[in-house]
Scaffold this motif. Sequence first.
Motif, short mmCIF file in Angstrom:
data_model
loop_
_atom_site.label_atom_id
_atom_site.label_comp_id
_atom_site.label_asym_id
_atom_site.label_seq_id
_atom_site.Cartn_x
_atom_site.Cartn_y
_atom_site.Cartn_z
N TRP A 199 68.57 36.92 69.46
CA TRP A 199 69.95 36.78 68.99
C TRP A 199 70.20 35.38 68.47
N LEU A 200 69.77 34.38 69.21
CA LEU A 200 69.98 33.00 68.79
C LEU A 200 69.31 32.73 67.45
N LEU A 201 68.07 33.17 67.29
CA LEU A 201 67.35 32.94 66.03
C LEU A 201 68.03 33.65 64.87
N GLU A 202 68.53 34.85 65.12
CA GLU A 202 69.26 35.57 64.07
C GLU A 202 70.58 34.85 63.74
N GLU A 203 71.24 34.33 64.76
CA GLU A 203 72.49 33.61 64.55
C GLU A 203 72.26 32.34 63.75
N LEU A 204 71.13 31.68 63.99
CA LEU A 204 70.79 30.45 63.27
C LEU A 204 70.37 30.73 61.83
N ASN A 205 69.97 31.98 61.57
CA ASN A 205 69.56 32.38 60.21
C ASN A 205 68.41 31.52 59.70
N ILE A 206 67.41 31.32 60.57
CA ILE A 206 66.22 30.57 60.18
C ILE A 206 65.01 31.49 60.19
N GLU A 207 63.98 31.08 59.51
CA GLU A 207 62.78 31.90 59.42
C GLU A 207 62.03 31.88 60.75
N TYR A 208 61.65 33.06 61.21
CA TYR A 208 60.87 33.15 62.45
C TYR A 208 60.08 34.45 62.44
N GLN A 209 59.13 34.54 63.33
CA GLN A 209 58.38 35.77 63.50
C GLN A 209 58.27 36.09 64.99
N ILE A 210 58.10 37.37 65.29
CA ILE A 210 58.00 37.82 66.67
C ILE A 210 56.60 38.31 66.96
N THR A 211 56.02 37.82 68.05
CA THR A 211 54.79 38.39 68.59
C THR A 211 55.19 39.15 69.85
N PRO A 212 55.11 40.48 69.81
CA PRO A 212 55.64 41.28 70.92
C PRO A 212 54.60 41.54 72.02
N TYR A 213 55.11 41.68 73.24
CA TYR A 213 54.30 42.03 74.40
C TYR A 213 55.06 43.10 75.19
N LEU A 214 54.32 44.01 75.81
CA LEU A 214 54.93 45.09 76.58
C LEU A 214 54.63 44.94 78.07
N ARG A 215 55.62 45.23 78.87
CA ARG A 215 55.44 45.22 80.31
C ARG A 215 54.50 46.35 80.75
N ASP A 216 53.81 46.13 81.85
CA ASP A 216 53.01 47.18 82.46
C ASP A 216 53.94 48.31 82.91
N LYS A 217 53.61 49.55 82.56
CA LYS A 217 54.52 50.67 82.85
C LYS A 217 54.60 50.98 84.34
N VAL A 218 53.62 50.54 85.12
CA VAL A 218 53.63 50.80 86.56
C VAL A 218 54.26 49.64 87.32
N THR A 219 53.77 48.43 87.06
CA THR A 219 54.25 47.25 87.81
C THR A 219 55.47 46.60 87.18
N PHE A 220 55.72 46.88 85.91
CA PHE A 220 56.80 46.27 85.13
C PHE A 220 56.59 44.77 84.93
N LEU A 221 55.38 44.29 85.19
CA LEU A 221 55.07 42.88 85.01
C LEU A 221 54.62 42.60 83.58
#
Length: 206
Positions: free
Chosen positions: A17-39
Amino acid sequence: MITLHHLNQSRSKRIIWLLEELNIEYQITPYLRDKVTFLAPPELKAVHPLGKSPVIEEDGVVIAESGAITEHLIAKYAPNELAPERDSEDYTEYLQWLHFAESSAALPLLLKVFIAKDGAPTNFLADYAEAELDKVMSYVDARLAGKRYLVADKLTGADIMMSFIIDILAKFNALERYAHISRYAKQLASHPAYQKAQQLEAQYDM
């Protein structure tokens, strides 16, 4: 180019949200939580030793901790738009709210999250978390009476930091207990950049 290392269902959404509000160029590297441990997955430890999110990389520098990221980005890209002027009384109040989200507000909510996940009866923690949550949120609710935002009658980094707290309250179906916080949640959700963050969070939460 800023890279945000984003973990689904985490504090990282408010940095989107902050990066979108700032309207600056950025990229996202996504990670997913473990479906069992949620870690968080172990891959995040290659970015920062604690293996947590959010973390940003900018010009070869790695910055962790939501509050530090928020302060850094606002000071660099929008010091007069998303924060009060530094020599104003509002700025002192702004700093208090900015850090309130990860101190007083976060603890009782996270305790409730952990207690719910554990599922075992407690001798003390459950009642303590509930009482502390109501004390803290009643304080926030009272401070929001007659106000659209936490400080300076405008969106600031403090509101963006508090959005994580609002998200957890909503997950516990607790927003309706606090009329002013409930109204405040709708005000935050009215921002297009907030809506874009919601959209991106949903996109990467798969």
